[in-house]
Design a protein around this motif. Sequence first.
Motif, PDB file in Angstrom:
ATOM      1  N   PRO A  57       0.817  -1.223   0.000  1.00  0.00           N
ATOM      2  CA  PRO A  57       0.000   0.000   0.000  1.00  0.00           C
ATOM      3  C   PRO A  57       0.851   1.273   0.000  1.00  0.00           C
ATOM      4  O   PRO A  57       0.364   2.337  -0.376  1.00  0.00           O
ATOM      5  CB  PRO A  57      -0.821  -0.113   1.291  1.00  0.00           C
ATOM      6  CG  PRO A  57      -0.028  -1.025   2.167  1.00  0.00           C
ATOM      7  CD  PRO A  57       0.689  -1.978   1.252  1.00  0.00           C
ATOM      8  N   ASP A  58       2.104   1.185   0.394  1.00  0.00           N
ATOM      9  CA  ASP A  58       2.940   2.379   0.474  1.00  0.00           C
ATOM     10  C   ASP A  58       3.624   2.705  -0.850  1.00  0.00           C
ATOM     11  O   ASP A  58       3.707   3.858  -1.239  1.00  0.00           O
ATOM     12  CB  ASP A  58       3.993   2.222   1.577  1.00  0.00           C
ATOM     13  CG  ASP A  58       3.432   2.586   2.945  1.00  0.00           C
ATOM     14  OD1 ASP A  58       2.195   2.655   3.059  1.00  0.00           O
ATOM     15  OD2 ASP A  58       4.234   2.797   3.877  1.00  0.00           O
ATOM     16  N   CYS A  59       4.174   1.691  -1.525  1.00  0.00           N
ATOM     17  CA  CYS A  59       4.945   1.963  -2.745  1.00  0.00           C
ATOM     18  C   CYS A  59       4.294   1.356  -3.982  1.00  0.00           C
ATOM     19  O   CYS A  59       4.791   1.525  -5.085  1.00  0.00           O
ATOM     20  CB  CYS A  59       6.381   1.468  -2.590  1.00  0.00           C
ATOM     21  SG  CYS A  59       6.511  -0.305  -2.373  1.00  0.00           S
ATOM     22  N   ALA A  60       3.173   0.655  -3.812  1.00  0.00           N
ATOM     23  CA  ALA A  60       2.389   0.115  -4.929  1.00  0.00           C
ATOM     24  C   ALA A  60       3.139  -0.919  -5.744  1.00  0.00           C
ATOM     25  O   ALA A  60       2.763  -1.235  -6.863  1.00  0.00           O
ATOM     26  CB  ALA A  60       1.863   1.246  -5.828  1.00  0.00           C
ATOM     27  N   GLU A  61       4.226  -1.476  -5.205  1.00  0.00           N
ATOM     28  CA  GLU A  61       4.955  -2.547  -5.887  1.00  0.00           C
ATOM     29  C   GLU A  61       4.380  -3.886  -5.452  1.00  0.00           C
ATOM     30  O   GLU A  61       3.939  -4.036  -4.313  1.00  0.00           O
ATOM     31  CB  GLU A  61       6.433  -2.511  -5.498  1.00  0.00           C
ATOM     32  CG  GLU A  61       7.099  -1.178  -5.734  1.00  0.00           C
ATOM     33  CD  GLU A  61       7.961  -1.195  -6.977  1.00  0.00           C
ATOM     34  OE1 GLU A  61       7.989  -2.247  -7.649  1.00  0.00           O
ATOM     35  OE2 GLU A  61       8.589  -0.175  -7.258  1.00  0.00           O
ATOM     36  N   THR A  64       6.622  -9.455  -1.676  1.00  0.00           N
ATOM     37  CA  THR A  64       6.243 -10.210  -0.489  1.00  0.00           C
ATOM     38  C   THR A  64       5.918  -9.197   0.597  1.00  0.00           C
ATOM     39  O   THR A  64       6.716  -8.315   0.903  1.00  0.00           O
ATOM     40  CB  THR A  64       7.387 -11.126  -0.034  1.00  0.00           C
ATOM     41  OG1 THR A  64       7.685 -12.027  -1.093  1.00  0.00           O
ATOM     42  CG2 THR A  64       6.979 -11.911   1.206  1.00  0.00           C
ATOM     43  N   LEU A  65       4.729  -9.308   1.148  1.00  0.00           N
ATOM     44  CA  LEU A  65       4.297  -8.359   2.170  1.00  0.00           C
ATOM     45  C   LEU A  65       4.421  -8.976   3.555  1.00  0.00           C
ATOM     46  O   LEU A  65       4.084 -10.136   3.766  1.00  0.00           O
ATOM     47  CB  LEU A  65       2.844  -7.941   1.915  1.00  0.00           C
ATOM     48  CG  LEU A  65       2.567  -7.344   0.536  1.00  0.00           C
ATOM     49  CD1 LEU A  65       1.110  -6.933   0.434  1.00  0.00           C
ATOM     50  CD2 LEU A  65       3.478  -6.163   0.242  1.00  0.00           C
ATOM     51  N   LEU A  66       4.930  -8.175   4.476  1.00  0.00           N
ATOM     52  CA  LEU A  66       5.108  -8.633   5.854  1.00  0.00           C
ATOM     53  C   LEU A  66       4.142  -7.903   6.764  1.00  0.00           C
ATOM     54  O   LEU A  66       3.861  -6.726   6.584  1.00  0.00           O
ATOM     55  CB  LEU A  66       6.541  -8.357   6.318  1.00  0.00           C
ATOM     56  CG  LEU A  66       7.642  -8.967   5.463  1.00  0.00           C
ATOM     57  CD1 LEU A  66       9.007  -8.515   5.974  1.00  0.00           C
ATOM     58  CD2 LEU A  66       7.547 -10.485   5.499  1.00  0.00           C
ATOM     59  N   ARG A  67       3.653  -8.639   7.752  1.00  0.00           N
ATOM     60  CA  ARG A  67       2.722  -8.073   8.714  1.00  0.00           C
ATOM     61  C   ARG A  67       3.447  -7.038   9.565  1.00  0.00           C
ATOM     62  O   ARG A  67       4.445  -7.343  10.213  1.00  0.00           O
ATOM     63  CB  ARG A  67       2.189  -9.200   9.590  1.00  0.00           C
ATOM     64  CG  ARG A  67       1.106  -8.807  10.561  1.00  0.00           C
ATOM     65  CD  ARG A  67       0.751 -10.043  11.382  1.00  0.00           C
ATOM     66  NE  ARG A  67      -0.424  -9.833  12.200  1.00  0.00           N
ATOM     67  CZ  ARG A  67      -0.408  -9.210  13.375  1.00  0.00           C
ATOM     68  NH1 ARG A  67       0.717  -8.736  13.846  1.00  0.00           N
ATOM     69  NH2 ARG A  67      -1.517  -9.067  14.065  1.00  0.00           N
ATOM     70  N   PHE A  68       2.960  -5.823   9.557  1.00  0.00           N
ATOM     71  CA  PHE A  68       3.561  -4.772  10.376  1.00  0.00           C
ATOM     72  C   PHE A  68       2.530  -4.249  11.360  1.00  0.00           C
ATOM     73  O   PHE A  68       1.427  -3.858  10.994  1.00  0.00           O
ATOM     74  CB  PHE A  68       4.052  -3.607   9.510  1.00  0.00           C
ATOM     75  CG  PHE A  68       4.677  -2.501  10.330  1.00  0.00           C
ATOM     76  CD1 PHE A  68       5.988  -2.601  10.763  1.00  0.00           C
ATOM     77  CD2 PHE A  68       3.941  -1.373  10.673  1.00  0.00           C
ATOM     78  CE1 PHE A  68       6.561  -1.591  11.535  1.00  0.00           C
ATOM     79  CE2 PHE A  68       4.511  -0.369  11.450  1.00  0.00           C
ATOM     80  CZ  PHE A  68       5.820  -0.477  11.881  1.00  0.00           C
ATOM     81  N   GLN A  69       2.913  -4.272  12.632  1.00  0.00           N
ATOM     82  CA  GLN A  69       2.027  -3.752  13.661  1.00  0.00           C
ATOM     83  C   GLN A  69       2.878  -2.986  14.653  1.00  0.00           C
ATOM     84  O   GLN A  69       3.864  -3.510  15.172  1.00  0.00           O
ATOM     85  CB  GLN A  69       1.282  -4.893  14.358  1.00  0.00           C
ATOM     86  CG  GLN A  69       0.283  -4.402  15.389  1.00  0.00           C
ATOM     87  CD  GLN A  69      -0.523  -5.544  15.981  1.00  0.00           C
ATOM     88  OE1 GLN A  69      -0.039  -6.653  16.112  1.00  0.00           O
ATOM     89  NE2 GLN A  69      -1.761  -5.261  16.334  1.00  0.00           N
ATOM     90  N   GLY A  90      11.006  -3.134   2.304  1.00  0.00           N
ATOM     91  CA  GLY A  90      11.553  -1.777   2.325  1.00  0.00           C
ATOM     92  C   GLY A  90      10.670  -0.839   3.123  1.00  0.00           C
ATOM     93  O   GLY A  90      11.153  -0.080   3.977  1.00  0.00           O
ATOM     94  N   CYS A  91       9.380  -0.888   2.852  1.00  0.00           N
ATOM     95  CA  CYS A  91       8.437  -0.010   3.555  1.00  0.00           C
ATOM     96  C   CYS A  91       8.296  -0.459   5.010  1.00  0.00           C
ATOM     97  O   CYS A  91       8.083   0.359   5.895  1.00  0.00           O
ATOM     98  CB  CYS A  91       7.086  -0.008   2.856  1.00  0.00           C
ATOM     99  SG  CYS A  91       7.166   0.731   1.212  1.00  0.00           S
ATOM    100  N   TYR A  92       8.422  -1.753   5.236  1.00  0.00           N
ATOM    101  CA  TYR A  92       8.371  -2.293   6.605  1.00  0.00           C
ATOM    102  C   TYR A  92       9.485  -1.670   7.434  1.00  0.00           C
ATOM    103  O   TYR A  92       9.261  -1.165   8.537  1.00  0.00           O
ATOM    104  CB  TYR A  92       8.522  -3.814   6.541  1.00  0.00           C
ATOM    105  CG  TYR A  92       8.480  -4.505   7.877  1.00  0.00           C
ATOM    106  CD1 TYR A  92       7.315  -5.088   8.332  1.00  0.00           C
ATOM    107  CD2 TYR A  92       9.617  -4.573   8.665  1.00  0.00           C
ATOM    108  CE1 TYR A  92       7.270  -5.724   9.563  1.00  0.00           C
ATOM    109  CE2 TYR A  92       9.587  -5.206   9.901  1.00  0.00           C
ATOM    110  CZ  TYR A  92       8.410  -5.774  10.339  1.00  0.00           C
ATOM    111  OH  TYR A  92       8.378  -6.395  11.545  1.00  0.00           O
ATOM    112  N   ASN A  93      10.708  -1.700   6.878  1.00  0.00           N
ATOM    113  CA  ASN A  93      11.845  -1.140   7.609  1.00  0.00           C
ATOM    114  C   ASN A  93      11.668   0.364   7.800  1.00  0.00           C
ATOM    115  O   ASN A  93      11.967   0.903   8.868  1.00  0.00           O
ATOM    116  CB  ASN A  93      13.149  -1.438   6.866  1.00  0.00           C
ATOM    117  CG  ASN A  93      13.532  -2.895   6.995  1.00  0.00           C
ATOM    118  OD1 ASN A  93      13.166  -3.555   7.954  1.00  0.00           O
ATOM    119  ND2 ASN A  93      14.257  -3.412   6.011  1.00  0.00           N
ATOM    120  N   ALA A  94      11.183   1.052   6.760  1.00  0.00           N
ATOM    121  CA  ALA A  94      10.968   2.495   6.864  1.00  0.00           C
ATOM    122  C   ALA A  94       9.937   2.795   7.948  1.00  0.00           C
ATOM    123  O   ALA A  94      10.098   3.735   8.741  1.00  0.00           O
ATOM    124  CB  ALA A  94      10.502   3.057   5.518  1.00  0.00           C
ATOM    125  N   ALA A  95       8.882   1.989   8.001  1.00  0.00           N
ATOM    126  CA  ALA A  95       7.838   2.208   9.004  1.00  0.00           C
ATOM    127  C   ALA A  95       8.382   1.946  10.401  1.00  0.00           C
ATOM    128  O   ALA A  95       8.070   2.664  11.349  1.00  0.00           O
ATOM    129  CB  ALA A  95       6.641   1.307   8.719  1.00  0.00           C
TER     130      ALA A  95
END
Length: 110
Positions: A57-61, A64-69, A90-95
């Motif tokens: 949802p962040d970069c629209a690529e 593999t999506l990881l659960r972030f909470q 990438g977005c997981y780490n940024a978040a």
Amino acid sequence: MTISLCKHSHPVQPPAGTILRPGPCTGCGITWNQVQDELRRQEDALINGTAHEGTCPDCAETRTLLRFQTPAQPWDDFDYEPPVSFLCIGCYNAAAVAFNEATAALFDAA
Ligand SMILES: [Zn+2]
Ligand SMILES: [Zn+2]
């Protein structure tokens, strides 16, 4: 895997322990670090177990999506469930970095 029915109560009063280094559980003797390791393992298992392909949802690529909470904070209501999102690595780490900085800023301001 052993299932402990102990709810774990770690002393945070000297001499048994401190707020930063609670002592072993008064019920079963498990150390604070063992409990933290176990929580981390459960979180990793949850993240790995729910990873899936999808559109971030962040970069629209499509990745593999990881659960972030975000972790629950001391000031949250006890039954508050932080929102869950699924992000690419990438977005997981940024978040995670953004969350840590936001938390650090809060503590700096206090
Ligand atoms: Zn215990
Ligand atoms: Zn992304």
